[in-house]
Every structure is written in structure tokens, then in C-alpha cells.
Write a protein that holds these residues in place. Sequence first.
Motif, PDB file in Angstrom:
ATOM      1  N   MET A  19       0.818  -1.214   0.000  1.00  0.00           N
ATOM      2  CA  MET A  19       0.000   0.000   0.000  1.00  0.00           C
ATOM      3  C   MET A  19       0.852   1.266   0.000  1.00  0.00           C
ATOM      4  O   MET A  19       0.317   2.367   0.020  1.00  0.00           O
ATOM      5  CB  MET A  19      -0.882   0.041   1.259  1.00  0.00           C
ATOM      6  N   ALA A  20       2.146   1.139  -0.011  1.00  0.00           N
ATOM      7  CA  ALA A  20       3.050   2.271   0.180  1.00  0.00           C
ATOM      8  C   ALA A  20       3.223   3.113  -1.080  1.00  0.00           C
ATOM      9  O   ALA A  20       4.336   3.353  -1.539  1.00  0.00           O
ATOM     10  CB  ALA A  20       4.399   1.790   0.698  1.00  0.00           C
ATOM     11  N   ASN A  25       6.687   6.801   4.085  1.00  0.00           N
ATOM     12  CA  ASN A  25       6.005   7.842   4.852  1.00  0.00           C
ATOM     13  C   ASN A  25       4.514   7.888   4.564  1.00  0.00           C
ATOM     14  O   ASN A  25       3.729   8.343   5.393  1.00  0.00           O
ATOM     15  CB  ASN A  25       6.619   9.209   4.586  1.00  0.00           C
ATOM     16  N   ALA A  26       4.113   7.429   3.415  1.00  0.00           N
ATOM     17  CA  ALA A  26       2.691   7.461   3.052  1.00  0.00           C
ATOM     18  C   ALA A  26       1.860   6.465   3.849  1.00  0.00           C
ATOM     19  O   ALA A  26       0.649   6.608   3.934  1.00  0.00           O
ATOM     20  CB  ALA A  26       2.528   7.186   1.559  1.00  0.00           C
ATOM     21  N   ALA A 126      -1.380  12.859   5.514  1.00  0.00           N
ATOM     22  CA  ALA A 126      -2.019  12.136   6.616  1.00  0.00           C
ATOM     23  C   ALA A 126      -0.980  11.584   7.584  1.00  0.00           C
ATOM     24  O   ALA A 126      -1.198  11.566   8.801  1.00  0.00           O
ATOM     25  CB  ALA A 126      -2.895  11.008   6.071  1.00  0.00           C
ATOM     26  N   SER A 127       0.155  11.155   7.066  1.00  0.00           N
ATOM     27  CA  SER A 127       1.228  10.650   7.922  1.00  0.00           C
ATOM     28  C   SER A 127       1.721  11.711   8.886  1.00  0.00           C
ATOM     29  O   SER A 127       1.950  11.440  10.069  1.00  0.00           O
ATOM     30  CB  SER A 127       2.398  10.149   7.071  1.00  0.00           C
ATOM     31  N   GLY A 128       1.895  12.922   8.373  1.00  0.00           N
ATOM     32  CA  GLY A 128       2.336  14.017   9.235  1.00  0.00           C
ATOM     33  C   GLY A 128       1.333  14.321  10.331  1.00  0.00           C
ATOM     34  O   GLY A 128       1.697  14.545  11.491  1.00  0.00           O
ATOM     35  N   VAL A 129       0.063  14.294   9.990  1.00  0.00           N
ATOM     36  CA  VAL A 129      -0.992  14.570  10.979  1.00  0.00           C
ATOM     37  C   VAL A 129      -1.013  13.479  12.045  1.00  0.00           C
ATOM     38  O   VAL A 129      -1.064  13.763  13.246  1.00  0.00           O
ATOM     39  CB  VAL A 129      -2.367  14.707  10.291  1.00  0.00           C
ATOM     40  N   VAL A 130      -0.945  12.216  11.623  1.00  0.00           N
ATOM     41  CA  VAL A 130      -0.967  11.101  12.584  1.00  0.00           C
ATOM     42  C   VAL A 130       0.239  11.180  13.520  1.00  0.00           C
ATOM     43  O   VAL A 130       0.108  11.021  14.741  1.00  0.00           O
ATOM     44  CB  VAL A 130      -1.011   9.743  11.851  1.00  0.00           C
ATOM     45  N   ALA A 131       1.415  11.441  12.976  1.00  0.00           N
ATOM     46  CA  ALA A 131       2.618  11.524  13.807  1.00  0.00           C
ATOM     47  C   ALA A 131       2.529  12.691  14.782  1.00  0.00           C
ATOM     48  O   ALA A 131       2.913  12.568  15.949  1.00  0.00           O
ATOM     49  CB  ALA A 131       3.859  11.656  12.923  1.00  0.00           C
TER      50      ALA A 131
END
Length: 179
Positions: A19-20, A25-26, A126-131
Amino acid sequence: MERGVFFQLIVTFGTISLMAIGGANAVVPEIHRQVVDILGWMDAPTFARLFAIAQTAPGPNVMLASIVGWHVAGTAGLLVATLAILLPSSLLTLASSRGLRRFSDNRFVRIMTLALVPIALGLMLASGVVATLAADAGPVGYAITAATALVTYRSKVNPLVPMAAGTLAYVLVWSVGLA
């Protein structure tokens, strides 16, 4: 260490590998969901710390999978998770690159490759927000994160400069008890 953990590392990171779209990072939100919410291998602050280590250390972004594997099952877990996140996507890339080369003039193939760009960018955002949320650094941490992202985006300065400044700012705020 029971073999079930190694099997779960293979299934988890092997699936995530496919899924990457946009790189490792995605898929950070999915890694977070799996290792924190579903498998319970760690809590969100631990995940945020491991993510920070993976991002600031030199090397590929897939290092997050390696560090999670190490956290869960030591050196063997590191090796299993690293291979699980690298092999499936590498084999898929090899196969699809041959097809892309052969059918690169096909209109449908051109449209599909263009369509993947916004998907990859959305996944990285989305990765940045989750982190950021997993770090649970409070309003000051969120403000420093936003300022660091804005400076990095708007200026031509080396990204290490705003990262170092943001880190220093948070350490100073934390040391006086405001964070």
C-alpha cells in the motif's frame, strides 16, 4: 519469542508494503493503526518517538518498520520487519516497471500514473498529521510543528535548520515548564 509475533510482523509489514504508494512515509497512519490500535504493541507516544528516530536518522524511510520490529521482537524482529516491508513492494515494482515500459504510450496507463500523484501526496500529509497527534506534545508542540512545517515549505533554507530550531524551541519551552 513466539513465532506468532514474527508471522504477524510479516503479515503486517508485507501488506503495508503493497500500500506504500508514495513511499514508506505514506503508510505511517496504517503502521500506527496496526501497531498501536490493533496489535497493541506500543502506545501512541512510543510510536511517535520511534517515528521521530526513524525520520531523523540517516537512511531510508522504511527504517520505521525496522525500528518497530526491533521494539517488538529485538534484532530478529528488526530483520523480519525490514524484509517484510521491502520484498513485496520491490517485487511489485520490478513487475510493474516492465509493464509500464511496455505500455507507456497507453492512455489509460498515463492517466493512472497521473492519478497516483495526489493519492501519494494525501497519504504523506495524513502521515504528518498522525505523527503529530501521536506525539501528544500539546498546543505548544503543535504550534512548533506547524511553524517548522511552514518555514520548511515557504523558504529555501535547508530543512535541518527549522528542524533544529523547532527542537531547540521545544526543549527551551519544556525546560521552563510550559510544555
